[in-house]
Structures are given as C-alpha cells and as structure tokens.
Design a protein around this motif. Structure first.
Motif, PDB file in Angstrom:
ATOM      1  N   ALA A 117       0.828  -1.207   0.000  1.00  0.00           N
ATOM      2  CA  ALA A 117       0.000   0.000   0.000  1.00  0.00           C
ATOM      3  C   ALA A 117       0.862   1.256   0.000  1.00  0.00           C
ATOM      4  O   ALA A 117       0.574   2.219  -0.729  1.00  0.00           O
ATOM      5  CB  ALA A 117      -0.939  -0.014   1.203  1.00  0.00           C
ATOM      6  N   VAL A 118       1.931   1.259   0.796  1.00  0.00           N
ATOM      7  CA  VAL A 118       2.837   2.411   0.823  1.00  0.00           C
ATOM      8  C   VAL A 118       3.476   2.609  -0.562  1.00  0.00           C
ATOM      9  O   VAL A 118       3.556   3.731  -1.068  1.00  0.00           O
ATOM     10  CB  VAL A 118       3.920   2.235   1.911  1.00  0.00           C
ATOM     11  N   GLY A 119       3.912   1.519  -1.177  1.00  0.00           N
ATOM     12  CA  GLY A 119       4.513   1.618  -2.502  1.00  0.00           C
ATOM     13  C   GLY A 119       3.541   2.119  -3.549  1.00  0.00           C
ATOM     14  O   GLY A 119       3.878   2.971  -4.368  1.00  0.00           O
ATOM     15  N   LEU A 120       2.323   1.603  -3.537  1.00  0.00           N
ATOM     16  CA  LEU A 120       1.319   2.058  -4.502  1.00  0.00           C
ATOM     17  C   LEU A 120       0.964   3.523  -4.288  1.00  0.00           C
ATOM     18  O   LEU A 120       0.781   4.274  -5.251  1.00  0.00           O
ATOM     19  CB  LEU A 120       0.066   1.181  -4.408  1.00  0.00           C
ATOM     20  N   HIS A 121       0.891   3.943  -3.014  1.00  0.00           N
ATOM     21  CA  HIS A 121       0.629   5.360  -2.734  1.00  0.00           C
ATOM     22  C   HIS A 121       1.759   6.229  -3.279  1.00  0.00           C
ATOM     23  O   HIS A 121       1.521   7.280  -3.866  1.00  0.00           O
ATOM     24  CB  HIS A 121       0.456   5.583  -1.230  1.00  0.00           C
ATOM     25  N   GLY A 122       2.993   5.783  -3.081  1.00  0.00           N
ATOM     26  CA  GLY A 122       4.124   6.544  -3.601  1.00  0.00           C
ATOM     27  C   GLY A 122       4.126   6.624  -5.113  1.00  0.00           C
ATOM     28  O   GLY A 122       4.398   7.682  -5.694  1.00  0.00           O
ATOM     29  N   VAL A 123       3.802   5.542  -5.773  1.00  0.00           N
ATOM     30  CA  VAL A 123       3.737   5.547  -7.236  1.00  0.00           C
ATOM     31  C   VAL A 123       2.622   6.468  -7.707  1.00  0.00           C
ATOM     32  O   VAL A 123       2.798   7.265  -8.626  1.00  0.00           O
ATOM     33  CB  VAL A 123       3.533   4.108  -7.779  1.00  0.00           C
ATOM     34  N   ALA A 124       1.456   6.383  -7.072  1.00  0.00           N
ATOM     35  CA  ALA A 124       0.306   7.175  -7.499  1.00  0.00           C
ATOM     36  C   ALA A 124       0.523   8.669  -7.289  1.00  0.00           C
ATOM     37  O   ALA A 124       0.029   9.491  -8.066  1.00  0.00           O
ATOM     38  CB  ALA A 124      -0.946   6.720  -6.762  1.00  0.00           C
ATOM     39  N   THR A 125       1.268   9.045  -6.251  1.00  0.00           N
ATOM     40  CA  THR A 125       1.432  10.468  -5.954  1.00  0.00           C
ATOM     41  C   THR A 125       2.695  11.083  -6.554  1.00  0.00           C
ATOM     42  O   THR A 125       2.735  12.287  -6.762  1.00  0.00           O
ATOM     43  CB  THR A 125       1.446  10.707  -4.433  1.00  0.00           C
ATOM     44  N   ASN A 126       3.722  10.266  -6.846  1.00  0.00           N
ATOM     45  CA  ASN A 126       4.995  10.835  -7.264  1.00  0.00           C
ATOM     46  C   ASN A 126       5.411  10.519  -8.701  1.00  0.00           C
ATOM     47  O   ASN A 126       6.427  11.030  -9.153  1.00  0.00           O
ATOM     48  CB  ASN A 126       6.112  10.359  -6.331  1.00  0.00           C
ATOM     49  N   VAL A 127       4.683   9.696  -9.398  1.00  0.00           N
ATOM     50  CA  VAL A 127       5.081   9.291 -10.740  1.00  0.00           C
ATOM     51  C   VAL A 127       3.945   9.615 -11.696  1.00  0.00           C
ATOM     52  O   VAL A 127       2.767   9.455 -11.356  1.00  0.00           O
ATOM     53  CB  VAL A 127       5.391   7.770 -10.775  1.00  0.00           C
ATOM     54  N   GLU A 128       4.325  10.075 -12.891  1.00  0.00           N
ATOM     55  CA  GLU A 128       3.299  10.347 -13.893  1.00  0.00           C
ATOM     56  C   GLU A 128       2.550   9.068 -14.226  1.00  0.00           C
ATOM     57  O   GLU A 128       3.129   7.978 -14.276  1.00  0.00           O
ATOM     58  CB  GLU A 128       3.948  10.859 -15.180  1.00  0.00           C
ATOM     59  N   THR A 129       1.270   9.215 -14.491  1.00  0.00           N
ATOM     60  CA  THR A 129       0.439   8.045 -14.787  1.00  0.00           C
ATOM     61  C   THR A 129       0.955   7.307 -16.011  1.00  0.00           C
ATOM     62  O   THR A 129       1.024   6.075 -16.005  1.00  0.00           O
ATOM     63  CB  THR A 129      -1.017   8.486 -15.016  1.00  0.00           C
ATOM     64  N   THR A 130       1.352   8.023 -17.042  1.00  0.00           N
ATOM     65  CA  THR A 130       1.832   7.341 -18.249  1.00  0.00           C
ATOM     66  C   THR A 130       3.129   6.595 -17.970  1.00  0.00           C
ATOM     67  O   THR A 130       3.358   5.524 -18.526  1.00  0.00           O
ATOM     68  CB  THR A 130       2.061   8.341 -19.394  1.00  0.00           C
ATOM     69  N   GLY A 131       3.962   7.132 -17.084  1.00  0.00           N
ATOM     70  CA  GLY A 131       5.226   6.474 -16.761  1.00  0.00           C
ATOM     71  C   GLY A 131       5.027   5.131 -16.093  1.00  0.00           C
ATOM     72  O   GLY A 131       5.587   4.126 -16.507  1.00  0.00           O
ATOM     73  N   TRP A 132       4.208   5.088 -15.050  1.00  0.00           N
ATOM     74  CA  TRP A 132       4.034   3.806 -14.368  1.00  0.00           C
ATOM     75  C   TRP A 132       3.136   2.870 -15.153  1.00  0.00           C
ATOM     76  O   TRP A 132       3.281   1.650 -15.077  1.00  0.00           O
ATOM     77  CB  TRP A 132       3.606   3.951 -12.929  1.00  0.00           C
ATOM     78  N   ALA A 133       2.189   3.412 -15.929  1.00  0.00           N
ATOM     79  CA  ALA A 133       1.360   2.542 -16.766  1.00  0.00           C
ATOM     80  C   ALA A 133       2.227   1.851 -17.812  1.00  0.00           C
ATOM     81  O   ALA A 133       2.071   0.652 -18.082  1.00  0.00           O
ATOM     82  CB  ALA A 133       0.244   3.338 -17.428  1.00  0.00           C
ATOM     83  N   LEU A 134       3.151   2.597 -18.391  1.00  0.00           N
ATOM     84  CA  LEU A 134       4.068   2.015 -19.369  1.00  0.00           C
ATOM     85  C   LEU A 134       4.988   0.999 -18.696  1.00  0.00           C
ATOM     86  O   LEU A 134       5.258  -0.075 -19.251  1.00  0.00           O
ATOM     87  CB  LEU A 134       4.895   3.129 -20.030  1.00  0.00           C
ATOM     88  N   TRP A 135       5.434   1.308 -17.484  1.00  0.00           N
ATOM     89  CA  TRP A 135       6.316   0.408 -16.748  1.00  0.00           C
ATOM     90  C   TRP A 135       5.651  -0.934 -16.487  1.00  0.00           C
ATOM     91  O   TRP A 135       6.289  -1.976 -16.498  1.00  0.00           O
ATOM     92  CB  TRP A 135       6.711   1.078 -15.428  1.00  0.00           C
ATOM     93  N   PHE A 136       4.348  -0.930 -16.261  1.00  0.00           N
ATOM     94  CA  PHE A 136       3.620  -2.181 -16.014  1.00  0.00           C
ATOM     95  C   PHE A 136       3.101  -2.815 -17.301  1.00  0.00           C
ATOM     96  O   PHE A 136       2.969  -4.036 -17.375  1.00  0.00           O
ATOM     97  CB  PHE A 136       2.462  -1.959 -15.042  1.00  0.00           C
ATOM     98  N   ALA A 137       2.785  -2.030 -18.311  1.00  0.00           N
ATOM     99  CA  ALA A 137       2.195  -2.570 -19.541  1.00  0.00           C
ATOM    100  C   ALA A 137       3.225  -3.271 -20.417  1.00  0.00           C
ATOM    101  O   ALA A 137       2.915  -4.295 -21.027  1.00  0.00           O
ATOM    102  CB  ALA A 137       1.518  -1.451 -20.326  1.00  0.00           C
ATOM    103  N   VAL A 138       4.422  -2.745 -20.506  1.00  0.00           N
ATOM    104  CA  VAL A 138       5.431  -3.337 -21.393  1.00  0.00           C
ATOM    105  C   VAL A 138       5.789  -4.763 -20.973  1.00  0.00           C
ATOM    106  O   VAL A 138       5.827  -5.656 -21.822  1.00  0.00           O
ATOM    107  CB  VAL A 138       6.681  -2.427 -21.493  1.00  0.00           C
ATOM    108  N   PRO A 139       6.033  -5.043 -19.698  1.00  0.00           N
ATOM    109  CA  PRO A 139       6.297  -6.443 -19.344  1.00  0.00           C
ATOM    110  C   PRO A 139       5.119  -7.385 -19.626  1.00  0.00           C
ATOM    111  O   PRO A 139       5.313  -8.523 -20.035  1.00  0.00           O
ATOM    112  CB  PRO A 139       6.597  -6.398 -17.842  1.00  0.00           C
TER     113      PRO A 139
END
Length: 163
Positions: free
Chosen positions: A21-43
C-alpha cells in the motif's frame, strides 16, 4: 473445516500488504500516470506477445525429442528466453552515454552469449544423463516409450494390462 492461519504468518502478510500500500501510494502520488502505466504494460505485453508464444513453440518443436530429454531442454529454452528478454536492453545499449563511461561499461552481448552457452551446456548434459539412465533402466528388447494404447496389454494375457 477451515485451517487456522498461524499468527506469525498473518502478521507477515499484514506487513507485506502495508508495504504494498505504501509503494502504490508513492507511485500514485509521485510518478506520472503514463510512466508507471508504461512500466507495467510493457512487461505484460512482452510476456503475452513474445514469451508465451515462444514457450509454446519451443514445447511443440521439442516434442520429437526423447521423453527424458524434453524437460531439461524445455527448461533451458524457457530460462534462455527470459534471460534474453531481460538482457536485451543492455545488449542494445539503451541508456549508454558517451559522456558517462561508467554507465553500461560491460560487454553485455558477450556476457549474454557466455551465459546462454552455459545454459545450453547444462541442458545438454542433463538431457544426456537422463536419456542414458532411461536406456539403462528399460528392459531389453522393449522401447522406453509407448504410444497411447500400445504396450498396455500383451496378446493372450487376458487383458490385464495397465489402463
């Protein structure tokens, strides 16, 4: 009847979920949506579009190998495929910069070839040992592998063969 969960396991699971939960909160608040979406979609795309078809093709292509050799060869092919997917960006030099020589300083192509060779040699040795053991264990004059319906009941034994 439900099995009881040990208190230590429940505590560990709760701590793990809290860290997620802490990690997901950090990703959601500190990383652009397209950046993390791409990070998860490519694999996911690499897995579904490249790795799964390659594993299925390797399984089909290795179907004609002797039965004892199939498992080590298929395992080696799966490991090599995963390794190539992970190492390919390094081999292609993504992120390398001429003004920063310490970034990606190793000969990644050669190193990948060395590791793939080691995987191939280990698989070949394992397959050879398994085939040798299977041939030593089989009775004389009888094949190690029979097809469906073959060799299950000898003629005249009253049909008492395995099913």
């Amino acid at each position: 009847m439900r099995a009881r969960i040990a208190p230590g396991r429940a505590l560990t699971a709760a701590a793990g979920l809290a860290l997620i939960a802490v990690g997901l909160h950090g990703v959601a608040t500190n990383v652009e949506t397209t950046g993390w979406a791409l990070w998860f979609a490519v694999p996911v795309l690499a897995h579904d579009a490249v790795l799964v078809p390659a594993v299925l093709a390797a399984g089909w292509l290795t179907g004609r190998l002797p039965a004892p050799a199939r498992t080590p060869v298929r395992a080696a092919l799966a490991a090599a495929g995963c390794l190539v997917l992970v190492a390919l960006p390094l081999v292609l030099g993504y992120g390398r910069r001429a003004d920063v020589p310490s970034r990606l300083p190793l000969p990644y192509g050669r190193n990948l070839a060395v590791v793939l060779t080691a995987i191939a040699v280990a698989a070949a040795l394992a397959a050879a040992v398994r085939v040798h053991r299977a041939r030593r264990a089989e009775p004389r004059g009888r094949p190690a592998e029979t097809g469906p319906g073959e060799g299950t009941a000898e003629a005249g034994d009253g049909g008492g063969g395995r099913r």
